[in-house]
Motif scaffolding. Structure first.
Motif, PDB file in Angstrom:
ATOM      1  N   THR A  46       6.143   9.878  -0.375  1.00  0.00           N
ATOM      2  CA  THR A  46       5.299   8.682  -0.373  1.00  0.00           C
ATOM      3  C   THR A  46       5.635   7.830   0.840  1.00  0.00           C
ATOM      4  O   THR A  46       6.788   7.751   1.266  1.00  0.00           O
ATOM      5  CB  THR A  46       5.491   7.830  -1.643  1.00  0.00           C
ATOM      6  N   LEU A  47       4.601   7.202   1.388  1.00  0.00           N
ATOM      7  CA  LEU A  47       4.747   6.248   2.476  1.00  0.00           C
ATOM      8  C   LEU A  47       4.395   4.875   1.920  1.00  0.00           C
ATOM      9  O   LEU A  47       3.291   4.676   1.420  1.00  0.00           O
ATOM     10  CB  LEU A  47       3.819   6.582   3.642  1.00  0.00           C
ATOM     11  N   ASN A  63      -2.036  16.766   3.029  1.00  0.00           N
ATOM     12  CA  ASN A  63      -3.054  16.195   2.149  1.00  0.00           C
ATOM     13  C   ASN A  63      -2.664  14.742   1.877  1.00  0.00           C
ATOM     14  O   ASN A  63      -1.630  14.463   1.282  1.00  0.00           O
ATOM     15  CB  ASN A  63      -3.148  16.987   0.839  1.00  0.00           C
ATOM     16  N   TRP A  64      -3.510  13.801   2.352  1.00  0.00           N
ATOM     17  CA  TRP A  64      -3.241  12.368   2.201  1.00  0.00           C
ATOM     18  C   TRP A  64      -3.982  11.823   0.987  1.00  0.00           C
ATOM     19  O   TRP A  64      -5.137  12.157   0.751  1.00  0.00           O
ATOM     20  CB  TRP A  64      -3.702  11.612   3.448  1.00  0.00           C
ATOM     21  N   GLU A  65      -3.299  10.953   0.231  1.00  0.00           N
ATOM     22  CA  GLU A  65      -3.934  10.364  -0.952  1.00  0.00           C
ATOM     23  C   GLU A  65      -3.417   8.941  -1.147  1.00  0.00           C
ATOM     24  O   GLU A  65      -2.197   8.700  -1.118  1.00  0.00           O
ATOM     25  CB  GLU A  65      -3.629  11.203  -2.192  1.00  0.00           C
ATOM     26  N   LEU A  66      -4.327   8.003  -1.335  1.00  0.00           N
ATOM     27  CA  LEU A  66      -3.957   6.612  -1.561  1.00  0.00           C
ATOM     28  C   LEU A  66      -3.581   6.421  -3.030  1.00  0.00           C
ATOM     29  O   LEU A  66      -4.333   6.801  -3.927  1.00  0.00           O
ATOM     30  CB  LEU A  66      -5.122   5.695  -1.192  1.00  0.00           C
ATOM     31  N   LEU A  67      -2.410   5.840  -3.281  1.00  0.00           N
ATOM     32  CA  LEU A  67      -1.938   5.642  -4.649  1.00  0.00           C
ATOM     33  C   LEU A  67      -2.271   4.234  -5.132  1.00  0.00           C
ATOM     34  O   LEU A  67      -2.189   3.276  -4.355  1.00  0.00           O
ATOM     35  CB  LEU A  67      -0.420   5.855  -4.717  1.00  0.00           C
ATOM     36  N   PRO A  68      -2.622   4.081  -6.396  1.00  0.00           N
ATOM     37  CA  PRO A  68      -2.881   2.740  -6.938  1.00  0.00           C
ATOM     38  C   PRO A  68      -1.579   1.952  -7.063  1.00  0.00           C
ATOM     39  O   PRO A  68      -0.505   2.528  -7.278  1.00  0.00           O
ATOM     40  CB  PRO A  68      -3.495   3.031  -8.317  1.00  0.00           C
ATOM     41  N   GLU A  69      -1.672   0.644  -6.926  1.00  0.00           N
ATOM     42  CA  GLU A  69      -0.499  -0.208  -7.090  1.00  0.00           C
ATOM     43  C   GLU A  69      -0.080  -0.204  -8.558  1.00  0.00           C
ATOM     44  O   GLU A  69      -0.898  -0.331  -9.461  1.00  0.00           O
ATOM     45  CB  GLU A  69      -0.818  -1.639  -6.641  1.00  0.00           C
ATOM     46  N   SER A 128      -6.354  -1.754   4.516  1.00  0.00           N
ATOM     47  CA  SER A 128      -7.143  -0.564   4.212  1.00  0.00           C
ATOM     48  C   SER A 128      -6.926   0.459   5.316  1.00  0.00           C
ATOM     49  O   SER A 128      -6.610   0.116   6.459  1.00  0.00           O
ATOM     50  CB  SER A 128      -8.632  -0.912   4.110  1.00  0.00           C
ATOM     51  N   ILE A 129      -7.082   1.717   4.955  1.00  0.00           N
ATOM     52  CA  ILE A 129      -6.899   2.801   5.908  1.00  0.00           C
ATOM     53  C   ILE A 129      -7.848   3.936   5.534  1.00  0.00           C
ATOM     54  O   ILE A 129      -8.032   4.225   4.344  1.00  0.00           O
ATOM     55  CB  ILE A 129      -5.422   3.279   5.908  1.00  0.00           C
ATOM     56  N   ASP A 130      -8.454   4.547   6.521  1.00  0.00           N
ATOM     57  CA  ASP A 130      -9.344   5.680   6.295  1.00  0.00           C
ATOM     58  C   ASP A 130      -8.517   6.958   6.444  1.00  0.00           C
ATOM     59  O   ASP A 130      -8.253   7.418   7.551  1.00  0.00           O
ATOM     60  CB  ASP A 130     -10.500   5.660   7.305  1.00  0.00           C
ATOM     61  N   LEU A 131      -8.093   7.503   5.306  1.00  0.00           N
ATOM     62  CA  LEU A 131      -7.219   8.678   5.330  1.00  0.00           C
ATOM     63  C   LEU A 131      -7.931   9.918   5.852  1.00  0.00           C
ATOM     64  O   LEU A 131      -7.285  10.860   6.310  1.00  0.00           O
ATOM     65  CB  LEU A 131      -6.666   8.944   3.929  1.00  0.00           C
ATOM     66  N   SER A 132      -9.258   9.934   5.806  1.00  0.00           N
ATOM     67  CA  SER A 132     -10.009  11.103   6.284  1.00  0.00           C
ATOM     68  C   SER A 132      -9.882  11.296   7.793  1.00  0.00           C
ATOM     69  O   SER A 132     -10.124  12.385   8.311  1.00  0.00           O
ATOM     70  CB  SER A 132     -11.479  10.986   5.898  1.00  0.00           C
ATOM     71  N   LEU A 133      -9.497  10.231   8.509  1.00  0.00           N
ATOM     72  CA  LEU A 133      -9.347  10.329   9.958  1.00  0.00           C
ATOM     73  C   LEU A 133      -7.987  10.880  10.374  1.00  0.00           C
ATOM     74  O   LEU A 133      -7.810  11.320  11.509  1.00  0.00           O
ATOM     75  CB  LEU A 133      -9.549   8.948  10.604  1.00  0.00           C
ATOM     76  N   LEU A 134      -7.018  10.853   9.459  1.00  0.00           N
ATOM     77  CA  LEU A 134      -5.677  11.326   9.793  1.00  0.00           C
ATOM     78  C   LEU A 134      -5.651  12.849   9.830  1.00  0.00           C
ATOM     79  O   LEU A 134      -6.412  13.520   9.128  1.00  0.00           O
ATOM     80  CB  LEU A 134      -4.671  10.794   8.774  1.00  0.00           C
ATOM     81  N   MET A 166       0.851  -1.194   0.000  1.00  0.00           N
ATOM     82  CA  MET A 166       0.000   0.000   0.000  1.00  0.00           C
ATOM     83  C   MET A 166       0.883   1.239   0.000  1.00  0.00           C
ATOM     84  O   MET A 166       1.826   1.344   0.782  1.00  0.00           O
ATOM     85  CB  MET A 166      -0.911  -0.003   1.236  1.00  0.00           C
ATOM     86  N   LYS A 167       0.589   2.166  -0.912  1.00  0.00           N
ATOM     87  CA  LYS A 167       1.354   3.405  -1.006  1.00  0.00           C
ATOM     88  C   LYS A 167       0.448   4.603  -0.757  1.00  0.00           C
ATOM     89  O   LYS A 167      -0.663   4.670  -1.278  1.00  0.00           O
ATOM     90  CB  LYS A 167       2.018   3.532  -2.384  1.00  0.00           C
ATOM     91  N   ILE A 168       0.958   5.537   0.037  1.00  0.00           N
ATOM     92  CA  ILE A 168       0.219   6.757   0.355  1.00  0.00           C
ATOM     93  C   ILE A 168       1.046   7.954  -0.080  1.00  0.00           C
ATOM     94  O   ILE A 168       2.237   8.059   0.252  1.00  0.00           O
ATOM     95  CB  ILE A 168      -0.075   6.847   1.870  1.00  0.00           C
ATOM     96  N   LYS A 169       0.411   8.841  -0.831  1.00  0.00           N
ATOM     97  CA  LYS A 169       1.054  10.090  -1.221  1.00  0.00           C
ATOM     98  C   LYS A 169       0.721  11.152  -0.181  1.00  0.00           C
ATOM     99  O   LYS A 169      -0.432  11.319   0.205  1.00  0.00           O
ATOM    100  CB  LYS A 169       0.552  10.533  -2.599  1.00  0.00           C
ATOM    101  N   LEU A 170       1.757  11.848   0.282  1.00  0.00           N
ATOM    102  CA  LEU A 170       1.578  12.875   1.305  1.00  0.00           C
ATOM    103  C   LEU A 170       2.130  14.197   0.790  1.00  0.00           C
ATOM    104  O   LEU A 170       3.306  14.285   0.415  1.00  0.00           O
ATOM    105  CB  LEU A 170       2.292  12.467   2.599  1.00  0.00           C
ATOM    106  N   VAL A 171       1.268  15.217   0.739  1.00  0.00           N
ATOM    107  CA  VAL A 171       1.661  16.559   0.293  1.00  0.00           C
ATOM    108  C   VAL A 171       1.695  17.475   1.512  1.00  0.00           C
ATOM    109  O   VAL A 171       0.718  17.562   2.256  1.00  0.00           O
ATOM    110  CB  VAL A 171       0.681  17.108  -0.758  1.00  0.00           C
TER     111      VAL A 171
END
Length: 370
Positions: A197-198, A231-237, A205-211, A1-6
């Motif tokens: 990226t993380l 700004n958290w965003e889930l990236l596609p594999e 799964s992770i609920d990015l809206s809670l972060l 799982m990859k997360i984009k963080l701005v």
């Protein structure tokens, strides 16, 4: 799982500030290293945790955070990050989501918006800018691709003047001033931001809206520096497709050379060693170890390197309990290599990276395209 963080810094930001000897001047880095982001996230997680036990955490965990599996842990907004904190790869955050400029690249001397010229294409344009035919000049920093062109991006700085505080009396010292060159705060309209990226192993799964959408990052946060909007965003594999057995790889981040692979006299005489020659000798071994194959060969390279020392607070109870690490050699981001091998071995090399400390974003590789 990859997360984009701005990250958009709403106040001035000081990262990895260095104070040259016999000066009252501290210069920030122009990017945010992975270990700085990890420390910022660790502070948020431990502050939110109702079960935090400082002594146990600092002594027994490598990154200050441990998943305790208590009653409220499953409902915690930090559960996924906390549970994988010591396995999560955090890449450096570069300005504007840019990519480090390749070592030896050139740019138009008169217009920074003209396309960058990669070092292996300079001769093709006879040393001139492909857009206006004017002279090319050396360039560093980062670039982004806009309308098919590689355009330079950078970090804006500004100076802050502060009054020095005596460490003994904890009072201001009359006549003692020092200057901080900090990353300029954003206007809130996206003019300056940093992207990282993380990478979290496994599926989940992770609920990015809670972060949280605000966080403190970097040095001197107690004085108001480093307040950032997130700004958290889930990236596609996405899997890298390698159809050719020959590929050019960019060092997307700095690469540490393991000190244990160096002869003892090389470390002792760090300032007198031909680091370029030393790096070249060790690089082939690092590549084959990462790829898990002896068939992969180093064809050509362009390396920038330096010796470094680092200060770590891992395992320390307070700032005074930290320790210096090094010296150790580092191959700088923007260096590149050209390797030949089986596509499967090249793919593993990309996934594994080079050298130690990859969890903090060191040793990341990226395929270079013309």
């Amino acid at each position: 799982m990859k997360i984009k963080l701005v990250l958009e810094n709403l106040t001035p930001l000081l990262v990895g500030g260095k104070k040259p000897a016999n000066t009252n001047y501290i210069q920030s880095l122009d990017y945010i290293p992975g270990q700085v982001l990890r420390a910022a996230l660790a502070r948020e997680i431990t502050t939110d945790c109702p079960y935090r036990e400082w002594e146990d955490r600092l002594n027994d965990t490598p990154f200050w955070v441990s998943y305790l599996e208590r009653e409220n842990c499953t409902a915690c907004r930090w559960q996924v990050l906390c549970k994988n904190f010591d396995r999560m790869i955090i890449a450096p955050a570069y300005p504007g989501g840019g990519i480090p400029v390749t070592a030896g690249a050139r740019r138009c001397k008169y217009n920074r918006d003209h396309t960058l010229v990669e070092p292996w294409r300079i001769r093709e344009y006879n040393g001139n800018c492909p857009d206006c035919q004017q002279r090319l000049d050396s360039v560093g920093g980062y670039y982004v691709v806009k309308n098919g062109k590689k355009v330079s991006v950078g970090t804006a700085f500004r100076n802050l003047t502060r009054l020095a505080i005596s460490p003994k009396t904890l009072k201001a010292r009359d006549g003692h001033l020092y200057t901080l060159t900090v990353i300029q705060e954003s206007s809130g309209q996206g003019q300056q931001y940093f992207v990282t990226t993380l990478e979290i192993p496994g599926e989940g799964s992770i609920d990015l809206s809670l972060l949280p959408n605000k966080i403190w990052v970097g040095s001197q946060t107690g004085r108001g520096l480093g307040y950032c909007q997130l700004n958290w965003e889930l990236l596609p594999e996405k899997d890298t497709v390698l159809t050719d057995g020959k590929v050019r790889l960019l060092f997307y981040s700095d690469v540490k050379i393991p000190v244990e692979q160096l002869p003892a006299e090389k470390v002792i005489e760090a300032g007198e060693v031909d680091l370029y020659q030393l790096s070249r000798e060790i690089l082939q071994d690092l590549i084959q170890q990462a790829a898990g194959s002896d068939s992969i060969k180093l064809e050509s390279w362009s390396l920038q390197s330096e010796w470094r020392r680092s200060y770590t607070l891992v395992g320390a109870r307070d700032r005074k309990g930290g320790r210096w690490q090094g010296p150790f050699p580092v191959l700088l981001k923007g260096s590149y290599i050209e390797v030949i091998g089986e596509p499967s071995a090249l793919r593993q090399l990309l996934q594994h990276g080079l050298g130690p400390d990859r969890l903090n974003g060191y040793g990341l590789l990226k395929v270079l395209e013309d």
